[in-house]
Motif scaffolding. Structure first.
Motif, mmCIF file in Angstrom:
data_model
loop_
_atom_site.group_PDB
_atom_site.id
_atom_site.type_symbol
_atom_site.label_atom_id
_atom_site.label_comp_id
_atom_site.label_asym_id
_atom_site.label_seq_id
_atom_site.Cartn_x
_atom_site.Cartn_y
_atom_site.Cartn_z
ATOM 1 N N ASN A 15 20.079 16.411 -30.481
ATOM 2 C CA ASN A 15 21.046 16.970 -29.530
ATOM 3 C C ASN A 15 22.017 17.938 -30.195
ATOM 4 O O ASN A 15 22.512 18.854 -29.541
ATOM 5 C CB ASN A 15 21.802 15.857 -28.809
ATOM 6 N N THR A 46 15.977 8.945 -23.784
ATOM 7 C CA THR A 46 16.719 7.927 -24.523
ATOM 8 C C THR A 46 15.819 7.036 -25.365
ATOM 9 O O THR A 46 16.321 6.163 -26.075
ATOM 10 C CB THR A 46 17.518 7.020 -23.572
ATOM 11 N N ASN A 47 14.512 7.201 -25.236
ATOM 12 C CA ASN A 47 13.570 6.340 -25.946
ATOM 13 C C ASN A 47 13.764 4.875 -25.578
ATOM 14 O O ASN A 47 13.721 3.993 -26.431
ATOM 15 C CB ASN A 47 13.656 6.540 -27.459
ATOM 16 N N ASP A 82 16.527 3.387 -24.368
ATOM 17 C CA ASP A 82 17.843 2.863 -24.731
ATOM 18 C C ASP A 82 18.288 1.787 -23.741
ATOM 19 O O ASP A 82 18.198 1.969 -22.525
ATOM 20 C CB ASP A 82 18.859 4.009 -24.762
ATOM 21 N N PHE A 105 20.875 2.847 -21.127
ATOM 22 C CA PHE A 105 20.306 3.613 -20.011
ATOM 23 C C PHE A 105 19.608 2.674 -19.031
ATOM 24 O O PHE A 105 19.781 2.804 -17.818
ATOM 25 C CB PHE A 105 19.332 4.668 -20.534
ATOM 26 N N ASP A 117 13.104 10.551 -19.408
ATOM 27 C CA ASP A 117 13.918 9.626 -20.191
ATOM 28 C C ASP A 117 13.887 10.077 -21.637
ATOM 29 O O ASP A 117 12.929 9.829 -22.357
ATOM 30 C CB ASP A 117 13.382 8.198 -20.049
ATOM 31 N N TYR A 138 24.806 13.667 -23.118
ATOM 32 C CA TYR A 138 24.186 13.753 -24.440
ATOM 33 C C TYR A 138 24.835 12.764 -25.390
ATOM 34 O O TYR A 138 26.045 12.762 -25.562
ATOM 35 C CB TYR A 138 24.358 15.156 -25.037
ATOM 36 N N LYS A 139 24.014 11.925 -26.014
ATOM 37 C CA LYS A 139 24.503 11.078 -27.094
ATOM 38 C C LYS A 139 24.375 11.870 -28.393
ATOM 39 O O LYS A 139 23.434 12.654 -28.549
ATOM 40 C CB LYS A 139 23.679 9.797 -27.207
ATOM 41 N N SER A 197 23.145 13.001 -31.717
ATOM 42 C CA SER A 197 21.917 12.792 -32.478
ATOM 43 C C SER A 197 21.574 14.109 -33.164
ATOM 44 O O SER A 197 22.024 15.168 -32.723
ATOM 45 C CB SER A 197 20.759 12.361 -31.562
#
Length: 84
Positions: free
Chosen positions: A62, A16-17, A19, A22, A14, A56-57, A59
């Motif tokens: 990324n 996404t930390n 998110d 998610f 994960d 990919y969001k 950031s």
């Protein structure tokens, strides 16, 4: 949510930390998340997918990474799509 007949398989940690989007995605009946996979397990997952997705969001991280998984999908003969 519009493609309930599709199964979405997400393999990997994960990133996404935690998110909330998610977490909500994982609640869908047609979404499977394996968590991290050993390199030796990747070929088995590649054999069951039809299309590779690179979610990919935007950031700073990324924007700086190289998407190695793109070449893994292509080497396995799978079409691939990158998306936000």
């Amino acid at each position: 949510r519009t493609k309930k007949e599709w199964t979405f398989l997400f393999v990997g940690p994960d990133g996404t930390n935690g998110d909330e989007d998610f977490k909500a995605l994982l609640e869908e009946d047609n979404v499977i998340w394996t968590g991290p996979a050993a390199p030796s397990e990747v070929p088995a997952y590649m054999n069951v997918v039809d299309i590779g997705i690179m979610p990919y969001k935007p950031s700073p991280y990324n924007n700086a990474v190289f998407p190695l998984k793109l070449f893994e999908f292509l080497a396995a003969g799978k079409p691939v799509a990158g998306m936000n």
